[in-house]
Design an enzyme around this catalytic site. Structure first.
Site, PDB file in Angstrom:
ATOM      1  N   ALA A  11       0.839  -1.200   0.000  1.00 49.15           N
ATOM      2  CA  ALA A  11       0.000   0.000   0.000  1.00 49.15           C
ATOM      3  C   ALA A  11       0.872   1.248   0.000  1.00 49.15           C
ATOM      4  O   ALA A  11       0.632   2.195   0.734  1.00 49.15           O
ATOM      5  CB  ALA A  11      -0.915  -0.004   1.221  1.00 49.15           C
ATOM      6  N   GLY A  15       1.267   1.123  -5.077  1.00 49.83           N
ATOM      7  CA  GLY A  15       0.071   0.303  -4.831  1.00 49.83           C
ATOM      8  C   GLY A  15      -1.124   1.159  -4.444  1.00 49.83           C
ATOM      9  O   GLY A  15      -2.241   0.955  -4.962  1.00 49.83           O
ATOM     10  N   GLU A 162       4.621   0.170 -13.629  1.00 53.31           N
ATOM     11  CA  GLU A 162       3.962   1.463 -13.420  1.00 53.31           C
ATOM     12  C   GLU A 162       4.905   2.592 -13.819  1.00 53.31           C
ATOM     13  O   GLU A 162       6.069   2.586 -13.463  1.00 53.31           O
ATOM     14  CB  GLU A 162       3.562   1.582 -11.940  1.00 53.31           C
ATOM     15  CG  GLU A 162       2.760   2.824 -11.637  1.00 53.31           C
ATOM     16  CD  GLU A 162       1.625   3.011 -12.621  1.00 53.31           C
ATOM     17  OE1 GLU A 162       0.755   2.138 -12.706  1.00 53.31           O
ATOM     18  OE2 GLU A 162       1.614   4.038 -13.328  1.00 53.31           O
ATOM     19  N   CYS A 278      13.728   5.710  -7.379  1.00 56.29           N
ATOM     20  CA  CYS A 278      13.868   4.683  -8.427  1.00 56.29           C
ATOM     21  C   CYS A 278      14.991   4.867  -9.435  1.00 56.29           C
ATOM     22  O   CYS A 278      15.569   3.870  -9.868  1.00 56.29           O
ATOM     23  CB  CYS A 278      12.550   4.527  -9.155  1.00 56.29           C
ATOM     24  SG  CYS A 278      11.296   3.822  -8.066  1.00 56.29           S
TER      25      CYS A 278
HETATM   26  P1  NAD Z   1       6.841   1.686  -0.874  1.00 56.35           P
HETATM   27  O1  NAD Z   1       7.973   1.345  -0.010  1.00 56.35           O
HETATM   28  O2  NAD Z   1       6.199   3.033  -0.778  1.00 56.35           O
HETATM   29  O3  NAD Z   1       5.662   0.601  -0.653  1.00 56.35           O
HETATM   30  C1  NAD Z   1       5.846  -0.776  -0.600  1.00 56.35           C
HETATM   31  C2  NAD Z   1       4.922  -1.375   0.462  1.00 56.35           C
HETATM   32  O4  NAD Z   1       4.986  -2.805   0.401  1.00 56.35           O
HETATM   33  C3  NAD Z   1       5.296  -0.984   1.894  1.00 56.35           C
HETATM   34  O5  NAD Z   1       4.200  -0.337   2.512  1.00 56.35           O
HETATM   35  C4  NAD Z   1       5.607  -2.332   2.574  1.00 56.35           C
HETATM   36  O6  NAD Z   1       5.197  -2.391   3.921  1.00 56.35           O
HETATM   37  C5  NAD Z   1       4.807  -3.300   1.721  1.00 56.35           C
HETATM   38  N1  NAD Z   1       5.274  -4.686   1.801  1.00 56.35           N
HETATM   39  C6  NAD Z   1       6.542  -5.155   1.668  1.00 56.35           C
HETATM   40  N2  NAD Z   1       6.548  -6.498   1.767  1.00 56.35           N
HETATM   41  C7  NAD Z   1       5.274  -6.900   1.967  1.00 56.35           C
HETATM   42  C8  NAD Z   1       4.651  -8.164   2.137  1.00 56.35           C
HETATM   43  N3  NAD Z   1       5.359  -9.293   2.101  1.00 56.35           N
HETATM   44  N4  NAD Z   1       3.313  -8.201   2.317  1.00 56.35           N
HETATM   45  C9  NAD Z   1       2.600  -7.053   2.340  1.00 56.35           C
HETATM   46  N5  NAD Z   1       3.126  -5.821   2.175  1.00 56.35           N
HETATM   47  C10 NAD Z   1       4.456  -5.740   1.989  1.00 56.35           C
HETATM   48  O7  NAD Z   1       7.334   1.415  -2.365  1.00 56.35           O
HETATM   49  P2  NAD Z   1       6.791   2.106  -3.706  1.00 56.35           P
HETATM   50  O8  NAD Z   1       7.447   3.439  -3.899  1.00 56.35           O
HETATM   51  O9  NAD Z   1       5.303   2.005  -3.757  1.00 56.35           O
HETATM   52  O10 NAD Z   1       7.425   1.140  -4.793  1.00 56.35           O
HETATM   53  C11 NAD Z   1       6.904  -0.171  -5.004  1.00 56.35           C
HETATM   54  C12 NAD Z   1       7.443  -0.693  -6.320  1.00 56.35           C
HETATM   55  O11 NAD Z   1       6.981   0.140  -7.393  1.00 56.35           O
HETATM   56  C13 NAD Z   1       8.976  -0.679  -6.436  1.00 56.35           C
HETATM   57  O12 NAD Z   1       9.371  -1.811  -7.171  1.00 56.35           O
HETATM   58  C14 NAD Z   1       9.269   0.579  -7.231  1.00 56.35           C
HETATM   59  O13 NAD Z   1      10.459   0.473  -7.960  1.00 56.35           O
HETATM   60  C15 NAD Z   1       8.085   0.646  -8.166  1.00 56.35           C
HETATM   61  N6  NAD Z   1       7.733   2.001  -8.644  1.00 56.35           N
HETATM   62  C16 NAD Z   1       7.730   3.060  -7.790  1.00 56.35           C
HETATM   63  C17 NAD Z   1       7.349   4.322  -8.246  1.00 56.35           C
HETATM   64  C18 NAD Z   1       7.318   5.522  -7.328  1.00 56.35           C
HETATM   65  O14 NAD Z   1       7.059   6.634  -7.809  1.00 56.35           O
HETATM   66  N7  NAD Z   1       7.541   5.404  -6.037  1.00 56.35           N
HETATM   67  C19 NAD Z   1       6.925   4.488  -9.573  1.00 56.35           C
HETATM   68  C20 NAD Z   1       6.928   3.370 -10.424  1.00 56.35           C
HETATM   69  C21 NAD Z   1       7.325   2.123  -9.931  1.00 56.35           C
HETATM   70  C1  UGA Z   2      10.310   8.735 -12.189  1.00 58.70           C
HETATM   71  C2  UGA Z   2       9.753   8.578 -13.614  1.00 58.70           C
HETATM   72  O1  UGA Z   2       9.506   9.884 -14.162  1.00 58.70           O
HETATM   73  C3  UGA Z   2       8.455   7.766 -13.601  1.00 58.70           C
HETATM   74  O2  UGA Z   2       8.001   7.542 -14.929  1.00 58.70           O
HETATM   75  C4  UGA Z   2       8.716   6.412 -12.917  1.00 58.70           C
HETATM   76  O3  UGA Z   2       7.496   5.674 -12.833  1.00 58.70           O
HETATM   77  C5  UGA Z   2       9.263   6.649 -11.530  1.00 58.70           C
HETATM   78  O4  UGA Z   2      10.486   7.441 -11.615  1.00 58.70           O
HETATM   79  C6  UGA Z   2       9.633   5.382 -10.835  1.00 58.70           C
HETATM   80  O5  UGA Z   2       9.828   4.344 -11.453  1.00 58.70           O
HETATM   81  O6  UGA Z   2       9.753   5.495  -9.609  1.00 58.70           O
HETATM   82  P1  UGA Z   2       9.809  10.323 -10.120  1.00 58.70           P
HETATM   83  O7  UGA Z   2      11.104   9.806  -9.610  1.00 58.70           O
HETATM   84  O8  UGA Z   2       8.627  10.305  -9.238  1.00 58.70           O
HETATM   85  O9  UGA Z   2       9.388   9.506 -11.446  1.00 58.70           O
HETATM   86  O10 UGA Z   2      10.015  11.853 -10.580  1.00 58.70           O
HETATM   87  P2  UGA Z   2      10.666  12.561 -11.856  1.00 58.70           P
HETATM   88  O11 UGA Z   2       9.785  13.670 -12.251  1.00 58.70           O
HETATM   89  O12 UGA Z   2      11.039  11.595 -12.910  1.00 58.70           O
HETATM   90  O13 UGA Z   2      11.998  13.215 -11.269  1.00 58.70           O
HETATM   91  C7  UGA Z   2      13.092  12.420 -10.863  1.00 58.70           C
HETATM   92  C8  UGA Z   2      14.265  13.317 -10.486  1.00 58.70           C
HETATM   93  O14 UGA Z   2      14.853  13.916 -11.651  1.00 58.70           O
HETATM   94  C9  UGA Z   2      13.909  14.484  -9.566  1.00 58.70           C
HETATM   95  O15 UGA Z   2      14.900  14.667  -8.600  1.00 58.70           O
HETATM   96  C10 UGA Z   2      13.850  15.666 -10.493  1.00 58.70           C
HETATM   97  O16 UGA Z   2      14.089  16.893  -9.855  1.00 58.70           O
HETATM   98  C11 UGA Z   2      14.946  15.321 -11.474  1.00 58.70           C
HETATM   99  N1  UGA Z   2      14.785  15.980 -12.784  1.00 58.70           N
HETATM  100  C12 UGA Z   2      13.744  15.668 -13.575  1.00 58.70           C
HETATM  101  C13 UGA Z   2      15.722  16.919 -13.199  1.00 58.70           C
HETATM  102  O17 UGA Z   2      16.692  17.209 -12.491  1.00 58.70           O
HETATM  103  N2  UGA Z   2      15.562  17.518 -14.424  1.00 58.70           N
HETATM  104  C14 UGA Z   2      14.514  17.229 -15.234  1.00 58.70           C
HETATM  105  O18 UGA Z   2      14.437  17.820 -16.330  1.00 58.70           O
HETATM  106  C15 UGA Z   2      13.586  16.281 -14.795  1.00 58.70           C
END
Ligand code: NAD
Ligand code: UGA
Length: 466
Positions: A11, A15, A162, A278
């Site tokens: 969550a 998620g 995602e 990420c």
């Molecule tokens: P997060 O740490 O915010 O959330 C993950 C959650 O999973 C935590 O709340 C944790 O308690 C829970 N969890 C872990 N193990 C578990 C289990 N066995 N059962 C139930 N719950 C469990 O992480 P996030 O930022 O949401 O990222 C999740 C995935 O999505 C990663 O692989 C990340 O690379 C990817 N992702 C993240 C972003 C982003 O913007 N944060 C964007 C695209 C993809």
């Molecule tokens: C990034 C990707 O944009 C998403 O598509 C992806 O899903 C996500 O990672 C992920 O997998 O977690 P996010 O990290 O949330 O998203 O934010 P961004 O807007 O991509 O910025 C990332 C970093 O790059 C920030 O620190 C931002 O300030 C920096 N950035 C971005 C720059 O310095 N210059 C730019 O022109 C753009």
């Protein structure tokens, strides 16, 4: 295959918002989001959505509309798995901090735990969807665990990475550039699973934006997308250093190249360095994968994106030290911004952490102001580095509740996050309150150089030569 009930394990930042939007757009589907973290689930269930664990514009409104209707948050993971036709795995996949691949490979222990739990609980056929970002070919490991530890039921594995960015998550989910679904189209059951997930997204995403591929292409596309985005930032940051040496202006260069339709204008803002949970993690994971296949040149190529980013953060803090007459020891320096980008309270891998740590090594006195990040978080980020005792971090760095508190009597200001409100400050008033000469180091290039110089500041902007 008609999906009536979905479970999402995890969550967090992905998620949570992803399922909130699916629940909104598919009122006929019951969506249950589960997590082992009781506090996080309690926050998702908080009264009137007052304490949602994630700040995203527009999110609370949709939670209010859907929660209790067809959206539920729970820690009863077994029950939610048992009831679901389709299970999304959206748990964290951090960089490994131990053993083989330490500091590079993705740690898949949480993914494996989920697979084992799904296998143990499931009594009927299920579709399992990888939502987390995973190394290419993880699906085969998940399938292996499910098939060998399950109760004889059939599992189909799909990859559905995602692409949302923090700060714009709701809009990204409502209007995605594309939705990517990887599956095994070589079997009838695989085709049906792909169609079932396509049907869910088709409730609001136009068909031509829903791409289906094989599983490995889908898994690898996610890592590739993040690598390309981060590479763009490192590329423009590399040019920013040349601009500073030559008298060119990176904003003008960005505009000039961005008007080429093959390059495009987005993601060309020079900065103090990219952060976020990420980019670095996913590139290091890619580097590890390449190395594990013996592709050393490929690995070196992508690793350079991360090395360039480290260099950008370090050269920014070095410049502060050099400009302040080669010493910042005992000097008050105001840091404006701590989050890794504006409009989020997320600080994971924020450039501010590295810049602050470097300046603390030089014995600067730091005063930090960020409109959304808490004091606890700032100290936790520094303590996590383990470079000095927590009490030393507390002595050397103060967290301020107003920008003016941070700025009063300061030798220099460093802008580390591009918060809009920084542009609107009364810079004349700020100048009056600072030591002279008053320095500004603008790591996000958000202020107006000539206005600040007219006031009297010595103003340095990332990517702008004199
Ligand atoms: P997060 O740490 O915010 O959330 C993950 C959650 O999973 C935590 O709340 C944790 O308690 C829970 N969890 C872990 N193990 C578990 C289990 N066995 N059962 C139930 N719950 C469990 O992480 P996030 O930022 O949401 O990222 C999740 C995935 O999505 C990663 O692989 C990340 O690379 C990817 N992702 C993240 C972003 C982003 O913007 N944060 C964007 C695209 C993809
Ligand atoms: C990034 C990707 O944009 C998403 O598509 C992806 O899903 C996500 O990672 C992920 O997998 O977690 P996010 O990290 O949330 O998203 O934010 P961004 O807007 O991509 O910025 C990332 C970093 O790059 C920030 O620190 C931002 O300030 C920096 N950035 C971005 C720059 O310095 N210059 C730019 O022109 C753009």
């Amino acid at each position: 295959m008609k999906i009536e009930s979905i479970c999402c394990i995890g969550a967090g930042y992905v998620g949570g918002p992803t399922m909130v939007v699916i629940a909104k757009q598919c009122p006929h589907i019951k969506v249950t989001v589960v997590d082992i973290n009781q506090a996080r689930i309690d926050d998702w269930n908080s009264n009137d959505c007052g304490e949602l664990p994630i700040f995203e514009p527009g999110l609370a409104e949709i939670v209010k509309e859907t929660r209790g209707r067809n959206l539920f948050f729970s820690t009863n993971i077994d029950k939610a798995i048992d009831e679901a036709d389709m299970i999304f795995i959206s748990v964290n996949t951090p960089t490994k901090t131990y053993g083989k691949g330490k500091g590079m490979a993705a740690d898949l222990k949480y993914i494996e735990l989920c697979a084992r739990q799904i296998a143990k609980v499931s009594k009927q056929d299920k579709i399992v969807v990888e939502k987390s970002t995973l190394p290419v070919r993880t699906a085969s490991a998940i399938k292996n665990i499910l098939d060998h530890t399950g109760n004889g039921v059939q599992f189909q594995i799909l990859s559905n990475p995602e692409f949302l960015a923090e700060g714009t998550a709701v809009q990204d989910l409502l209007k995605p550039d594309r939705v990517l679904i990887g599956g095994d189209a070589s079997t009838k059951a695989g085709q049906k699973a792909i169609e079932a997930l396509v049907d869910i997204y088709a409730n609001w995403v136009p068909n031509d934006k829903i791409l289906t591929t094989n599983v490995w292409s889908s898994e690898l596309s996610k890592l590739t997308a993040n690598a390309f985005l981060a590479q763009r930032v490192s590329s423009i940051n590399a040019m920013s250093e040349i601009c500073e040496m030559t008298g060119a202006d990176i904003k003008e260069v960005s505009k000039a190249i961005g008007m080429d339709s093959r390059i495009g204008p987005k993601f060309l803002n020079a900065s103090v360095g990219f952060g976020g949970s990420c980019f670095q993690k996913d590139i290091l994971n890619l580097v590890y994968i390449a190395k594990s296949y013996g592709l050393n040149e490929v690995a070196d190529y992508w690793e350079q994106v991360v090395l360039m980013n480290d260099h950008q953060k370090n050269r920014f803090s070095d410049n502060i030290v050099n400009t302040l007459y080669n010493t910042v020891s005992g000097k008050k320096i105001a840091l404006l911004g701590w989050a890794f980008k504006k409009d989020t309270n997320d600080t994971r891998e924020s450039a501010a952490i590295r810049v602050a740590d470097n300046l603390l090594n030089e014995q600067a006195n730091l005063f930090v102001f960020d409109p959304k990040v808490t004091e606890e978080q700032i100290y936790a980020d520094l303590d996590y580095l383990g470079n000095r005792f927590p009490e030393d971090n507390k002595n050397l760095l103060q967290v301020c509740s107003t920008p003016y508190e941070a700025i009063e009597g300061a030798h220099a200001i460093a802008i580390l996050t591009e918060w809009d409100e920084f542009k609107a400050y009364d810079w004349k008033e700020i100048y009056e309150q600072m030591q002279k000469p008053a320095f500004i180091f603008d790591g996000r290039a958000i202020l107006d150089k000539s206005k600040l110089e007219d006031i009297g500041f010595v103003y340095y902007q990332i990517g702008r030569g004199n």
